[in-house]
Write a protein that holds these residues in place. Sequence first.
Motif, mmCIF file in Angstrom:
data_model
loop_
_atom_site.group_PDB
_atom_site.id
_atom_site.type_symbol
_atom_site.label_atom_id
_atom_site.label_comp_id
_atom_site.label_asym_id
_atom_site.label_seq_id
_atom_site.Cartn_x
_atom_site.Cartn_y
_atom_site.Cartn_z
ATOM 1 N N GLU A 299 15.110 -1.065 -28.577
ATOM 2 C CA GLU A 299 15.164 0.386 -28.762
ATOM 3 C C GLU A 299 16.433 0.784 -29.511
ATOM 4 N N SER A 300 17.539 0.094 -29.238
ATOM 5 C CA SER A 300 18.793 0.389 -29.933
ATOM 6 C C SER A 300 18.694 0.032 -31.408
ATOM 7 N N GLU A 303 16.665 2.634 -33.149
ATOM 8 C CA GLU A 303 17.480 3.851 -33.263
ATOM 9 C C GLU A 303 18.505 3.717 -34.390
ATOM 10 N N GLY A 306 16.819 4.031 -37.652
ATOM 11 C CA GLY A 306 16.475 5.423 -37.917
ATOM 12 C C GLY A 306 17.655 6.254 -38.378
ATOM 13 N N LYS A 307 18.847 5.897 -37.905
ATOM 14 C CA LYS A 307 20.061 6.625 -38.289
ATOM 15 C C LYS A 307 20.661 6.107 -39.590
#
Length: 345
Positions: A299-300, A303, A306-307
């Motif tokens: 999940e990290s 994320e 995505g950033k």
Amino acid sequence: MKHMQAIYLTKHGDSQGSFEIRETPIPVPGPNDVVIAVAAFGLNFADVLARRGLYPDAPKNPAVLGYDVAGTIHALGTEVKGLKIGQRVTALTRFGGYAEYAKTMSEGVAPIPDSMDFGTATALATQGCTAYFCAEESVTLHKGDHVLIQAAAGGVGSLLVQLAKFRGCTVWGTSSSHKIDFLKDLGVDHPIDYTKEDFYSHIREKKGKMGIDVVFDSIGGKAFKQGMKLLAPGGRMVNFGAASQVSGGKANKLKALGVAFNFGLFSPISLLMQSRSLIAVNMLRIADHRPHVFKQVLESVVEMSGKGIIHPKLGRSFPVSQLADAHDYLESRQSIGKIVVEWRK
């Protein structure tokens, strides 16, 4: 019972003639499982070692290899929460990824945004999680650290470079000649062409006795031993592979024994006296024994992607009919970034 196509490894050795497409039942999810309709699956160097008969974790032939897939959720187990049918996802598979449908534990699945293509998404599950676990969980990178990344243009290596630069490190990275410009574009401060010069001698000449703070090694053998010698007091070696088992497209068990010998022996006393650390990472073991940790890592990674902190590099895509060619391309070490195989409907 509905069936699908899956690609089986039927014999060890060269890629041509080692794979066979067969009809097999679509997997049925257990209580905590997710079944994914696979749009694309990724290749990893462990696939090459498994094909060569050099990967102990690989299932016996005939076997369906594959560690990472991307696609849409086809079915969910009764105890799975937070996911839904039809959702676009990336996932780590415990083998079985070379198929139209793949089953895995729910902790190994993460939703991806609509803007992310499936090929790029395959890079997050194995390479992305390996890089993140090595750089964010196994060690703490500090601003100003000098970091050596072996095979820095590869799937894991290129993501390690991005994570190290994000943390403010000075990066030394090795690659072959035609990948040096790619390393410069990534932000590697000191690219080293290992085909023209010895990385150990190069770093020693530039840094003297100062040494390297963190070494990320996927090569093993002699390169690992030299990396250990480069560690500064307080330095950390993170090993996550032994790619030197395969060189020039050939590998055998005798070669593997030579690589094991070249790793060398290290006494805890010598590590203690210099406050050095040796860390080995195998993401399958993390997924098997600490699935809650793997879930957090995956999940990290999604994320961070995505950033825009990390940008997985999609090297080349092959259709399923050219799987053997994809293996050859990865094994040649000419590839940059993630190698993907697509089920083109």
